[in-house]
Enzyme design. Structure first.
Site, mmCIF file in Angstrom:
data_model
loop_
_atom_site.group_PDB
_atom_site.id
_atom_site.type_symbol
_atom_site.label_atom_id
_atom_site.label_comp_id
_atom_site.label_asym_id
_atom_site.label_seq_id
_atom_site.Cartn_x
_atom_site.Cartn_y
_atom_site.Cartn_z
ATOM 1 C CB SER A 4 -51.873 -32.021 -40.411
ATOM 2 O OG SER A 4 -51.479 -31.029 -39.502
ATOM 3 C CE LYS A 53 -56.003 -33.985 -41.529
ATOM 4 N NZ LYS A 53 -56.778 -34.107 -42.767
ATOM 5 C CE1 TYR A 98 -57.560 -31.796 -38.909
ATOM 6 C CE2 TYR A 98 -55.611 -31.165 -37.650
ATOM 7 C CZ TYR A 98 -56.268 -31.288 -38.860
ATOM 8 O OH TYR A 98 -55.620 -30.925 -40.024
HETATM 9 P P1 NAD Z 1 -61.485 -26.369 -45.347
HETATM 10 O O1 NAD Z 1 -62.420 -26.622 -44.216
HETATM 11 O O2 NAD Z 1 -61.422 -25.001 -45.912
HETATM 12 O O3 NAD Z 1 -61.791 -27.397 -46.537
HETATM 13 C C1 NAD Z 1 -62.289 -28.689 -46.312
HETATM 14 C C2 NAD Z 1 -63.485 -28.877 -47.243
HETATM 15 O O4 NAD Z 1 -64.014 -30.188 -47.062
HETATM 16 C C3 NAD Z 1 -64.618 -27.882 -46.963
HETATM 17 O O5 NAD Z 1 -65.007 -27.271 -48.176
HETATM 18 C C4 NAD Z 1 -65.743 -28.751 -46.387
HETATM 19 O O6 NAD Z 1 -67.005 -28.247 -46.728
HETATM 20 C C5 NAD Z 1 -65.450 -30.103 -47.026
HETATM 21 N N1 NAD Z 1 -65.896 -31.273 -46.256
HETATM 22 C C6 NAD Z 1 -65.691 -31.550 -44.945
HETATM 23 N N2 NAD Z 1 -66.247 -32.735 -44.633
HETATM 24 C C7 NAD Z 1 -66.823 -33.219 -45.775
HETATM 25 C C8 NAD Z 1 -67.550 -34.400 -46.089
HETATM 26 N N3 NAD Z 1 -67.844 -35.322 -45.174
HETATM 27 N N4 NAD Z 1 -67.969 -34.571 -47.367
HETATM 28 C C9 NAD Z 1 -67.716 -33.639 -48.320
HETATM 29 N N5 NAD Z 1 -67.033 -32.509 -48.068
HETATM 30 C C10 NAD Z 1 -66.594 -32.303 -46.813
HETATM 31 O O7 NAD Z 1 -60.036 -26.842 -44.870
HETATM 32 P P2 NAD Z 1 -58.630 -26.620 -45.558
HETATM 33 O O8 NAD Z 1 -57.849 -25.685 -44.723
HETATM 34 O O9 NAD Z 1 -58.774 -26.373 -46.997
HETATM 35 O O10 NAD Z 1 -58.013 -28.071 -45.314
HETATM 36 C C11 NAD Z 1 -58.094 -29.094 -46.280
HETATM 37 C C12 NAD Z 1 -57.480 -30.354 -45.712
HETATM 38 O O11 NAD Z 1 -56.136 -30.084 -45.317
HETATM 39 C C13 NAD Z 1 -58.192 -30.868 -44.454
HETATM 40 O O12 NAD Z 1 -58.198 -32.276 -44.493
HETATM 41 C C14 NAD Z 1 -57.293 -30.379 -43.324
HETATM 42 O O13 NAD Z 1 -57.375 -31.196 -42.184
HETATM 43 C C15 NAD Z 1 -55.929 -30.458 -43.964
HETATM 44 N N6 NAD Z 1 -54.956 -29.544 -43.346
HETATM 45 C C16 NAD Z 1 -55.234 -28.200 -43.291
HETATM 46 C C17 NAD Z 1 -54.320 -27.339 -42.698
HETATM 47 C C18 NAD Z 1 -54.595 -25.849 -42.616
HETATM 48 O O14 NAD Z 1 -53.877 -25.146 -41.915
HETATM 49 N N7 NAD Z 1 -55.589 -25.307 -43.308
HETATM 50 C C19 NAD Z 1 -53.122 -27.835 -42.179
HETATM 51 C C20 NAD Z 1 -52.875 -29.195 -42.263
HETATM 52 C C21 NAD Z 1 -53.794 -30.047 -42.853
HETATM 53 C C1 UD1 Z 2 -52.816 -25.337 -35.587
HETATM 54 C C2 UD1 Z 2 -53.335 -26.668 -35.100
HETATM 55 C C3 UD1 Z 2 -52.682 -27.784 -35.884
HETATM 56 C C4 UD1 Z 2 -52.905 -27.598 -37.384
HETATM 57 C C5 UD1 Z 2 -52.359 -26.216 -37.766
HETATM 58 C C6 UD1 Z 2 -52.567 -25.887 -39.211
HETATM 59 C C7 UD1 Z 2 -53.829 -26.198 -32.734
HETATM 60 C C8 UD1 Z 2 -53.443 -26.490 -31.324
HETATM 61 N N1 UD1 Z 2 -53.048 -26.769 -33.682
HETATM 62 O O1 UD1 Z 2 -51.470 -25.309 -35.342
HETATM 63 O O2 UD1 Z 2 -53.211 -29.028 -35.507
HETATM 64 O O3 UD1 Z 2 -52.239 -28.607 -38.125
HETATM 65 O O4 UD1 Z 2 -53.025 -25.227 -36.985
HETATM 66 O O5 UD1 Z 2 -53.939 -25.745 -39.458
HETATM 67 O O6 UD1 Z 2 -54.803 -25.525 -33.007
HETATM 68 N N2 UD1 Z 2 -51.427 -17.762 -32.214
HETATM 69 C C9 UD1 Z 2 -51.566 -16.556 -31.562
HETATM 70 N N3 UD1 Z 2 -52.779 -15.938 -31.628
HETATM 71 C C10 UD1 Z 2 -53.867 -16.453 -32.294
HETATM 72 C C11 UD1 Z 2 -53.705 -17.684 -32.963
HETATM 73 C C12 UD1 Z 2 -52.477 -18.316 -32.889
HETATM 74 O O7 UD1 Z 2 -50.639 -16.056 -30.938
HETATM 75 O O8 UD1 Z 2 -54.921 -15.842 -32.289
HETATM 76 C C13 UD1 Z 2 -50.103 -18.416 -32.220
HETATM 77 C C14 UD1 Z 2 -50.100 -19.839 -31.705
HETATM 78 O O9 UD1 Z 2 -49.862 -19.874 -30.346
HETATM 79 C C15 UD1 Z 2 -48.928 -20.431 -32.553
HETATM 80 C C16 UD1 Z 2 -48.964 -19.646 -33.860
HETATM 81 O O10 UD1 Z 2 -49.702 -18.469 -33.571
HETATM 82 O O11 UD1 Z 2 -47.702 -20.176 -31.920
HETATM 83 C C17 UD1 Z 2 -49.664 -20.389 -34.987
HETATM 84 O O12 UD1 Z 2 -50.944 -20.822 -34.547
HETATM 85 P P1 UD1 Z 2 -51.993 -21.524 -35.528
HETATM 86 O O13 UD1 Z 2 -52.151 -20.677 -36.738
HETATM 87 O O14 UD1 Z 2 -53.205 -21.848 -34.750
HETATM 88 O O15 UD1 Z 2 -51.261 -22.847 -36.009
HETATM 89 P P2 UD1 Z 2 -50.607 -24.056 -35.143
HETATM 90 O O16 UD1 Z 2 -50.577 -23.752 -33.705
HETATM 91 O O17 UD1 Z 2 -49.313 -24.377 -35.780
#
Ligand code: NAD
Ligand code: UD1
Length: 335
Positions: free
Chosen positions: A124, A152, A148
């Site tokens: 991330s 990572k 969290y």
């Molecule tokens: P998500 O929660 O939708 O998907 C994660 C999946 O992993 C879920 O289906 C959950 O049931 C499964 N899971 C969790 N723990 C498990 C375990 N111990 N064993 C088996 N399955 C398990 O999340 P996502 O948004 O799809 O994110 C996927 C990955 O990307 C995560 O590692 C997350 O940290 C990373 N990531 C997500 C974002 C984002 O904004 N969504 C940003 C940066 C990184």
């Molecule tokens: C969040 C996580 C980050 C993760 C990323 C992608 C936090 C502090 N950080 O980051 O670790 O990698 O998501 O999953 O949670 N905002 C609003 N109103 C809302 C929600 C968000 O104004 O209801 C604003 C926030 O202040 C920010 C922007 O929208 O400026 C994006 O927020 P968000 O979607 O939560 O992502 P990140 O803050 O980038």
């Protein structure tokens, strides 16, 4: 390739599974459905017209993991499974460290046992911490401000050490910026439990009437309009990035890190305005103070991914807003 996908029923994993199947790869999904639903498996099958093995398996269950690896010829693993809520991680840090670190450790141990040495890991942009200057580059120092984020940073280190010790290993960490949007079918998308933390799911729930208004966290940041700026990318582009990263690992060995973003910053107000315009909806805005821990601006330098794995985003912010809205509408119609 035969690709085992951990967390394949989740938001990003499900889209990556669609891309892998459409590119002709075979997949095996492993998920414990702690933050997703088995319905997603059916949706992936409907979208692609393909079938595949899938297991309700927790990465903490070493024995079941071993059995699954014993049953299949696996060429590579994409590792999405993990807990991902920043606020939740500050209240139950040990659960986060156990799930994310022990889960990854088990996976690596089993992969090593079965001589599967190709891995793509979901990292991330959070690993850039608070001390780097945008645009973020992969060579910058990493740190975190919450459990969290530390999982990572620590997993990246674990993977770096593993590849140093095993010359045959090929590992890529993909640092995602802010994935939003959904599959164009409206069948799969971001479906968080409870009240969303992230902006786009919050906007969608306000638009459909589940939440009364959108909270804008902070209008006094040193940005173009005072609101937070982020690098939003379409989850379908992100999914393609995994296929590209995997194909690169067919030829490469070692440890690689790539930013996956658009390289463009969008403010909170710009995102809300675009959502309203393309979907023809008016949203109520609630101007609030800053959210604890938020930084002003985050966006990627994406040159490395463009040059080394040949990946670039195709979709616009308009596409992201349209597809997110289609998903929440479809989901609520099917309830
Ligand atoms: P998500 O929660 O939708 O998907 C994660 C999946 O992993 C879920 O289906 C959950 O049931 C499964 N899971 C969790 N723990 C498990 C375990 N111990 N064993 C088996 N399955 C398990 O999340 P996502 O948004 O799809 O994110 C996927 C990955 O990307 C995560 O590692 C997350 O940290 C990373 N990531 C997500 C974002 C984002 O904004 N969504 C940003 C940066 C990184
Ligand atoms: C969040 C996580 C980050 C993760 C990323 C992608 C936090 C502090 N950080 O980051 O670790 O990698 O998501 O999953 O949670 N905002 C609003 N109103 C809302 C929600 C968000 O104004 O209801 C604003 C926030 O202040 C920010 C922007 O929208 O400026 C994006 O927020 P968000 O979607 O939560 O992502 P990140 O803050 O980038």
């Amino acid at each position: 390739m035969n690709v085992l996908v951990t967390g394949g029923a989740g938001f990003i994993g499900s889209h990556a599974c669609v891309s892998l199947l459409e590119e002709g790869h075979n997949i095996i999904i492993l998920d414990n459905y702690s933050n997703s639903s088995p319905e997603v498996i059916d949706h992936i099958k409907t979208i692609t017209g393909r079938t595949f093995s899938h297991y309700n398996c927790d990465l903490l269950d070493y024995t079941q993991l071993d059995t699954i690896f014993g049953k299949h010829e696996i060429d590579a693993v994409i590792h999405f499974a993990g807990l991902k809520s920043v606020p939740e991680s500050t209240t139950i840090p040990l659960t986060y460290y156990h799930n994310n670190l022990t889960g990854t450790l088990h996976l690596l141990q089993i992969m090593e046992k079965h001589k599967v040495r190709r891995l793509v890991f979901s990292s991330s942009a959070t690993v850039y911490g608070t001390n780097n200057v945008v645009p973020y580059e992969e060579s910058m120092p990493t740190s975190a401000t919450n459990p969290y984020g530390w999982t990572k940073v620590m997993i990246e280190q674990m993977l770096r050490d593993y590849t140093s010790a095993v010359p045959d290993a090929a590992v890529t960490c993909l640092r995602y910026f802010n994935p939003i949007g959904a599959h164009k079918s409206g069948l799969i998308g971001d479906n968080p439990n409870g009240i969303p933390n992230n902006l786009m799911p919050y906007v969608c729930q306000a638009a459909i009437g589940i939440l009364p208004s959108i909270k804008v966290y902070g209008t006094d940041f040193p940005t173009k309009d005072g609101t937070g700026v982020r690098d939003y990318l379409h989850v379908a582009d992100l999914a393609d990035g995994h296929v590209k990263a995997l194909e690169h690992l067919e030829k490469a060995k070692g440890f690689f890190v790539y930013n996956l973003g658009t390289g463009q910053g969008t403010s909170v107000l710009e995102l809300i305005d675009t959502f309203e315009r393309v979907n023809n909806i008016k949203l109520k805005r609630d101007i609030c103070g800053r959210r604890a821990g938020d930084i002003a601006t985050s966006f990627a330098n994406v040159n490395h991914a463009i040059e080394e794995i040949g990946w670039e985003t195709k979709y616009t912010l308009e596409d992201m807003c349209r597809d997110s809205w289609k998903f929440i509408q479809t989901k609520n119609k099917n309830k």
